[in-house]
Design a protein around this motif. Structure first.
Motif, short mmCIF file in Angstrom:
data_model
loop_
_atom_site.label_atom_id
_atom_site.label_comp_id
_atom_site.label_asym_id
_atom_site.label_seq_id
_atom_site.Cartn_x
_atom_site.Cartn_y
_atom_site.Cartn_z
N SER A 37 0.85 -1.19 0.00
CA SER A 37 0.00 0.00 0.00
C SER A 37 0.88 1.24 0.00
O SER A 37 2.09 1.15 0.15
CB SER A 37 -0.91 0.03 1.24
OG SER A 37 -0.15 0.21 2.41
N HIS A 38 0.24 2.39 -0.16
CA HIS A 38 0.94 3.65 -0.02
C HIS A 38 -0.05 4.74 0.38
O HIS A 38 -1.25 4.59 0.20
CB HIS A 38 1.69 4.04 -1.30
CG HIS A 38 0.81 4.57 -2.37
ND1 HIS A 38 0.13 3.76 -3.24
CD2 HIS A 38 0.49 5.84 -2.71
CE1 HIS A 38 -0.57 4.50 -4.07
NE2 HIS A 38 -0.37 5.77 -3.77
N THR A 39 0.48 5.80 0.95
CA THR A 39 -0.31 6.96 1.31
C THR A 39 0.58 8.19 1.20
O THR A 39 1.81 8.07 1.16
CB THR A 39 -0.90 6.82 2.73
OG1 THR A 39 -1.83 7.87 2.96
CG2 THR A 39 0.19 6.84 3.79
N GLY A 40 -0.02 9.34 1.12
CA GLY A 40 0.76 10.56 1.02
C GLY A 40 0.12 11.70 1.80
O GLY A 40 -1.08 11.68 2.09
N SER A 45 13.04 2.31 5.67
CA SER A 45 13.07 1.77 7.02
C SER A 45 12.26 0.48 7.09
O SER A 45 11.50 0.16 6.19
CB SER A 45 12.55 2.80 8.02
OG SER A 45 11.29 3.26 7.64
N GLU A 46 12.45 -0.21 8.17
CA GLU A 46 11.78 -1.48 8.39
C GLU A 46 10.82 -1.33 9.56
O GLU A 46 11.19 -0.77 10.60
CB GLU A 46 12.82 -2.56 8.69
CG GLU A 46 12.25 -3.93 8.85
CD GLU A 46 13.34 -4.98 9.06
OE1 GLU A 46 12.99 -6.12 9.34
OE2 GLU A 46 14.53 -4.64 8.94
N VAL A 47 9.61 -1.84 9.41
CA VAL A 47 8.64 -1.80 10.50
C VAL A 47 8.99 -2.92 11.46
O VAL A 47 9.01 -4.09 11.09
CB VAL A 47 7.20 -1.98 9.97
CG1 VAL A 47 6.21 -2.05 11.13
CG2 VAL A 47 6.84 -0.85 9.02
N TRP A 69 6.13 -2.24 1.22
CA TRP A 69 6.49 -3.34 0.32
C TRP A 69 6.77 -4.59 1.14
O TRP A 69 7.18 -4.50 2.30
CB TRP A 69 7.74 -2.97 -0.49
CG TRP A 69 7.45 -1.84 -1.42
CD1 TRP A 69 7.50 -0.51 -1.12
CD2 TRP A 69 7.01 -1.92 -2.76
NE1 TRP A 69 7.13 0.22 -2.21
CE2 TRP A 69 6.82 -0.62 -3.24
CE3 TRP A 69 6.76 -2.99 -3.62
CZ2 TRP A 69 6.39 -0.35 -4.52
CZ3 TRP A 69 6.34 -2.72 -4.90
CH2 TRP A 69 6.15 -1.41 -5.35
N GLU A 70 6.59 -5.74 0.54
CA GLU A 70 6.85 -7.00 1.23
C GLU A 70 8.33 -7.20 1.52
O GLU A 70 8.68 -7.84 2.51
CB GLU A 70 6.32 -8.18 0.41
CG GLU A 70 4.81 -8.22 0.37
CD GLU A 70 4.28 -9.35 -0.49
OE1 GLU A 70 5.07 -10.16 -1.00
OE2 GLU A 70 3.05 -9.41 -0.66
N GLU A 101 12.63 -5.52 0.78
CA GLU A 101 13.50 -4.47 0.26
C GLU A 101 13.83 -4.73 -1.21
O GLU A 101 13.94 -3.80 -2.00
CB GLU A 101 14.78 -4.39 1.08
CG GLU A 101 15.64 -3.20 0.71
CD GLU A 101 16.85 -3.04 1.60
OE1 GLU A 101 17.66 -2.16 1.30
OE2 GLU A 101 16.99 -3.78 2.60
N GLU A 102 13.97 -5.99 -1.59
CA GLU A 102 14.25 -6.35 -2.98
C GLU A 102 13.12 -5.86 -3.90
O GLU A 102 13.38 -5.30 -4.98
CB GLU A 102 14.41 -7.86 -3.10
CG GLU A 102 14.68 -8.34 -4.50
CD GLU A 102 14.79 -9.86 -4.58
OE1 GLU A 102 15.27 -10.32 -5.62
OE2 GLU A 102 14.39 -10.56 -3.64
N GLN A 103 11.88 -6.02 -3.48
CA GLN A 103 10.76 -5.56 -4.29
C GLN A 103 10.68 -4.04 -4.33
O GLN A 103 10.33 -3.46 -5.35
CB GLN A 103 9.47 -6.20 -3.78
CG GLN A 103 9.47 -7.69 -4.05
CD GLN A 103 8.45 -8.45 -3.23
OE1 GLN A 103 8.19 -8.13 -2.08
NE2 GLN A 103 7.86 -9.47 -3.85
N LEU A 104 11.04 -3.39 -3.24
CA LEU A 104 11.14 -1.93 -3.22
C LEU A 104 12.19 -1.46 -4.22
O LEU A 104 11.97 -0.52 -4.98
CB LEU A 104 11.47 -1.42 -1.83
CG LEU A 104 11.86 0.05 -1.71
CD1 LEU A 104 10.74 0.95 -2.19
CD2 LEU A 104 12.26 0.38 -0.30
#
Length: 82
Positions: free
Chosen positions: A17-20, A69-71, A34-35, A37-40
């Motif tokens: 998802s995304h938001t702004g 960053s990582e959640v 993103w699922e 970092e590679e997909q990002l």
């Protein structure tokens, strides 16, 4: 252009998802989930996304920052009293 970037993101594997947000002074913040970092990185390196980024750096923005960053933990509170 932001809508095209959103279309690209939604079409890619690993997109969650995304938001702004836009502040009163015009500062913008976009948050993408993103699922992996590679997909990002695949989104970052998408050829059309790269072209839009280049245009933004050259024509639109005085300053641009990117933070990855990582959640570690995600918590949600819902007040069910009305």
């Amino acid at each position: 252009m932001k809508e095209r970037i959103a279309e690209i993101a939604r079409s890619m594997p690993g997109y969650i998802s995304h938001t702004g947000f836009v502040a009163e002074d015009g500062e913008r913040v976009s948050i993408h989930y993103w699922e992996s970092e590679e997909q990002l990185r695949a989104f970052r390196d998408h050829p059309e996304h790269r072209e839009i980024q280049k245009f933004g750096r050259e024509k639109l923005y005085e300053e641009l920052s990117s933070h990855v960053s990582e959640v570690i933990r995600d918590a949600t509170f819902t007040n069910s009293t009305e």
